[in-house]
Enzyme design. Structure first.
Site, PDB file in Angstrom:
ATOM      1  N   LYS A 189       0.847  -1.197   0.000  1.00  0.00           N
ATOM      2  CA  LYS A 189       0.000   0.000   0.000  1.00  0.00           C
ATOM      3  C   LYS A 189       0.875   1.236   0.000  1.00  0.00           C
ATOM      4  CE  LYS A 189      -4.100   1.555  -0.403  1.00  0.00           C
ATOM      5  NZ  LYS A 189      -4.854   1.240  -1.609  1.00  0.00           N
ATOM      6  N   SER A 383      -8.416  -0.117  -5.470  1.00  0.00           N
ATOM      7  CA  SER A 383      -8.703   0.196  -4.076  1.00  0.00           C
ATOM      8  C   SER A 383     -10.209   0.395  -3.901  1.00  0.00           C
ATOM      9  CB  SER A 383      -7.896   1.415  -3.630  1.00  0.00           C
ATOM     10  OG  SER A 383      -7.593   1.336  -2.253  1.00  0.00           O
TER      11      SER A 383
END
Length: 585
Positions: A189, A383
């Site tokens: 991430k 996402s």
């Protein structure tokens, strides 16, 4: 006092005249829009498509288009352009397509959709001629399906391979004494890396290399097929930087000739049977959309098509963002309408608010129980963009769509040092409890507060994994192994179970019709079209503000500025968002 009233009434008169002129201008434009004549396509027309102009997912009305150098009042969306090209294939009035390839303003998925449509058009026997003074690689990816590709004698083809860059702010923040207190779930991430690192972490470097190599391999493979070349040789030409001029591009077989634009138009004149190059009937996509019924013979049963483009934000959002509340209402409206037989969501988003993504996921979960739900991914669906889609009946993506990035993060900046040491500003206050002012950007978080925020991030990540695991019918451990915030191409996403099929929005529409057992259907689009006053005032505001900001900052810095605003608005909120900003060249 007399002098005061003199200036006062002069100013009042000027204000009145300005307001009156503005009203007349708006009504004049409204009248022009409302009364514009139908466009008639002449025989031997040539469609004109400039790849340097950005193409939105949904068609946009631009009342100021003809007054600001644009082609027309309308700017067709991606799916509109695809259907227009498909319609032109069988239109006897259209001889061919002139593709302006000197720049590219669109993402990989958009380019792939248009390229596929052009490839089908070319198979009909009609001509496609592409031209660019200097043709960038992404424009070349679309242009290489043309029957002829030409470049300027002093131009050429940018043939150096793909590169990816991130912007890092950590040193700047250190100098400003701003501490970005960061919480994230997923080793890949990397959306927070620009604020906590000075360069890519090993995990981010790995995912970036794999992503870029997938995109580049697809580019080389498709170029090799179109130009009848060997992909290994094409790669060698880039690695050795041997394409540095128009002559180099011609010798390597990347283009078919070196010409000035008037010479290209002379060839188009001959192919279109026009008298001279000034008499060639070039037709923009916007004008062609007004002239023909490219949406075809529509049935009576509607399929809802909802365009979700931009960052995902809480609340209603605006024309540039996906407002969770607003889009949830679109989905609910389509779900509760018994006449709507299926729902298709077109997603072009790198994500954003985790809460808004969860709410839209919930609405799609309810809709799926009533009618088929099919998802089409555009340039990016990552996402939060993937979160809202993961439980659909079927997901379509382009081979070079960027997707995945299953992970979340939160940022709470501590600006105590900046305010106190740089500006000489301090803060003090009272509270009824130890967490009443938490989080505060003017003091560091305590260890307990840090633990709370990390627990929130971990909890939302686990929820995200559960949504993916249930929707994609895989164990949570498997979802976690392909999650961790990692981004993938659409082609690779199929092999790991995140995507069902390669295809564009048209394929998704046909899939939805099949699931709903419809032979014919009509499309009901959301967001709905604005009324004429909303179009004029909205277009004016967007044109003036955006143009002024872009001119001041330049397109590159304007993109970074908009991303920074997005990060600023998300402070203290858990985000499901892909890496900060990918600049792929």
């Amino acid at each position: 006092m007399a002098q005061f009233f003199k200036y006062f009434f002069a100013a009042l008169l000027a204000l009145f005249v300005f307001a009156l002129l503005t009203v007349f201008l708006l009504f004049g434009i409204a009248g022009a829009v409302a009364s514009r004549e139908d466009v008639v396509i002449d025989q031997h027309s040539v469609l004109y498509l400039d790849l340097g102009k950005p193409i939105a997912e949904q068609a946009k009305e631009d009342p100021f288009g003809p007054f600001s150098g644009g082609d027309d009042f309308a700017q067709p969306g991606v799916y509109d352009i695809v259907r227009l090209i498909q319609f032109a294939k069988n239109d006897d009035q259209v001889e061919g397509i002139y593709l302006k390839a000197g720049a590219n303003a669109n993402g990989f998925g958009t380019n792939e959709e248009i390229r596929t449509a052009l490839k089908d058009f070319k198979a009909s026997g009609k001509f496609i001629i592409a031209y660019g003074e200097v043709i960038p690689q992404q424009a070349y990816h679309v242009a290489n399906v043309a029957g002829k590709i030409y470049t300027h004698p002093k131009g050429g083809v940018d043939w150096r391979g793909f590169g990816l860059q991130y912007v890092f702010f950590k040193k700047a923040l250190d100098r400003l004494e701003i501490e970005p207190q960061i919480f994230y779930a997923g080793k890949f991430k990397s959306a927070t890396e620009p604020f906590r690192e000075e360069e890519m972490t090993p995990a981010n470097e790995l995912q970036s290399r794999v992503l870029l190599e997938d995109l580049y391999t697809h580019f080389l493979h498709e170029t090799a097929l179109s130009r009848r070349k060997d992909s290994a040789e094409l790669r060698r030409l880039a690695d050795s930087n041997n394409i540095r001029s128009a002559v180099d591009a011609l010798k390597a077989g990347l283009v078919d000739g070196i010409k000035y634009e008037d010479e290209v138009k002379e060839e188009i004149r001959r192919l279109s049977n026009s008298k001279n190059i000034d008499k060639i009937s070039f037709v923009s996509m916007g004008k062609y959309a007004q002239a023909v019924n490219y949406k075809g013979g529509e049935g009576t049963d509607p399929i809802a098509l909802i365009y979700a483009e931009g960052n995902i934000v809480d609340g209603a959002g605006d024309a540039e963002n996906i407002g969770g509340d607003r889009f949830r209402n679109y989905i609910r409206k389509a779900r509760l309408d018994d006449k709507v037989r299926a729902i298709v969501i077109r997603i072009n988003s790198g994500g954003g608010s985790a809460m808004a993504s969860e709410n839209m996921w919930r609405e799609l979960e309810l809709a799926k129980n009533d009618k088929p739900v099919v998802i089409s991914f555009g340039d990016v669906a990552a996402s939060g963009g993937y979160y809202m889609a993961c439980n659909a009946d079927s997901i379509f993506a382009q081979p070079n769509t960027i997707t995945g990035s299953i992970g979340v993060f939160s940022i709470i900046p501590n600006m105590q040092g900046f305010f106190g040491n740089k500006l000489g500003v301090t803060f003090d206050g009272v509270e009824t409890g130890p967490y009443a002012n938490s989080p505060s950007i003017v003091e560091p978080l305590s260890e307990t507060e840090r633990r709370f925020f990390q627990q929130d991030v971990d909890s939302i990540y686990n929820t995200f994994l559960t949504r993916v695991a249930n929707g994609r019918k895989m164990p949570i451990a498997a979802a976690d192994s392909i999650g961790q915030g990692r981004v993938w191409t659409g082609k690779r996403a199929i092999s790991i179970g995140l995507v069902d099929r390669i295809g564009g929005l048209g394929d998704a529409m046909r899939s939805a019709a099949s699931l709903a057992k419809l032979k014919t259907y009509r499309i009901r689009e959301y967001p709905e079209k604005l009324n004429i006053f909303e179009r004029i005032t909205g277009a004016y505001k967007n044109t003036v503000e955006t143009k002024s900001m872009k001119e001041s900052l330049g397109s590159g810095f304007y993109g970074i500025y908009t991303e920074w605003l997005s990060i600023k608005e998300s402070i203290g909120k858990v985000q499901a968002k892909m890496p900060f900003r990918l600049i792929i060249r």
